[in-house]
Scaffold this motif. Structure first.
Motif: not given
Length: 215
Positions: A8-14, A69-70, A76-78
């Motif tokens: 659905q397009g949610y993304v994050k960097r960890t 960053p999360h 995450g973010k849309r």
């Protein structure tokens, strides 16, 4: 960092260090909304960009630095704003310095396809965006859909798989470079009732071992 992207397009960097201690029970790495699915996990750096495409033919790219960053359990973010019924069907992580010299290859279920200069897809300054059309909507009017939108070099190759079990491998230089508004050309001949279901890019110089597993 590890980059995670959902359907659905949610993304994050960890941070990679967040995954250092994994027990026998496993480790939760993302919180998902109902009916969403984690589809892609890639290693990334601040010098990279993310490129993604949707089933309805929109393309999107943004610098990895624009993704905050999360923690491990964050949703995450849309990113790409999706219409009802649309979802993310493909993505790539590419060094920013290389991206403008590359192409996006767009392949449809009907066997049509084209290449588009990656520079024709604007780099998004804000993370939330609907992207831009990589293929005109009229090309999808009769129930057609995008199978894949991937970053490529002209000397790479593409492998296509159809629903009837046909595999086709060809040079990407044989697929013409066109504008975002062009409908593309036939890149895979299909029998009645057949359709393209999967695609993968074979980078120039890569061995063919394992290519079928990528499909």
């Amino acid at each position: 960092f590890i980059m995670l992207l959902t359907q659905q397009g949610y993304v994050k960097r960890t941070a990679i260090s967040s995954f250092a201690k994994i027990s026998t029970r496993g480790l939760r790495i993302i919180t998902l909304a109902p009916n969403d699915h984690l589809k892609w996990v890639r290693r990334c750096s601040d010098a990279d960009a993310i490129v993604m495409g949707s089933r309805f033919g929109n393309a999107y790219r943004a610098r990895m630095l624009s993704i905050p960053p999360h923690g491990r359990t964050s949703r995450g973010k849309r990113t790409m704003t999706l219409q009802e019924g649309d979802d993310i069907i493909d993505m790539d992580v590419v060094p920013v310095r290389e991206l403008d010299e590359m192409y996006l290859v767009v392949i449809l279920e009907s066997g049509r396809g084209k290449r588009v200069k990656a520079s024709l897809v604007p780099m998004r300054k804000s993370l939330r965006s609907k992207g831009v059309a990589a293929i005109p909507k009229k090309s999808l009017a009769l129930g057609d859909a995008v199978v894949g939108i991937r970053v490529c070099h002209p000397d790479d190759q593409i492998m296509l798989l159809t629903s009837s079990g046909i595999i086709n491998r060809q040079s990407l230089s044989s697929i013409p470079a066109q504008s975002r508004q062009a409908r593309g050309v036939s890149v895979q001949k299909l029998s009645p009732g057949d359709s393209v279901t999967r695609m993968t890019i074979i980078r120039a110089g890569e061995q063919t071992s394992g290519d079928l597993e990528q499909l």
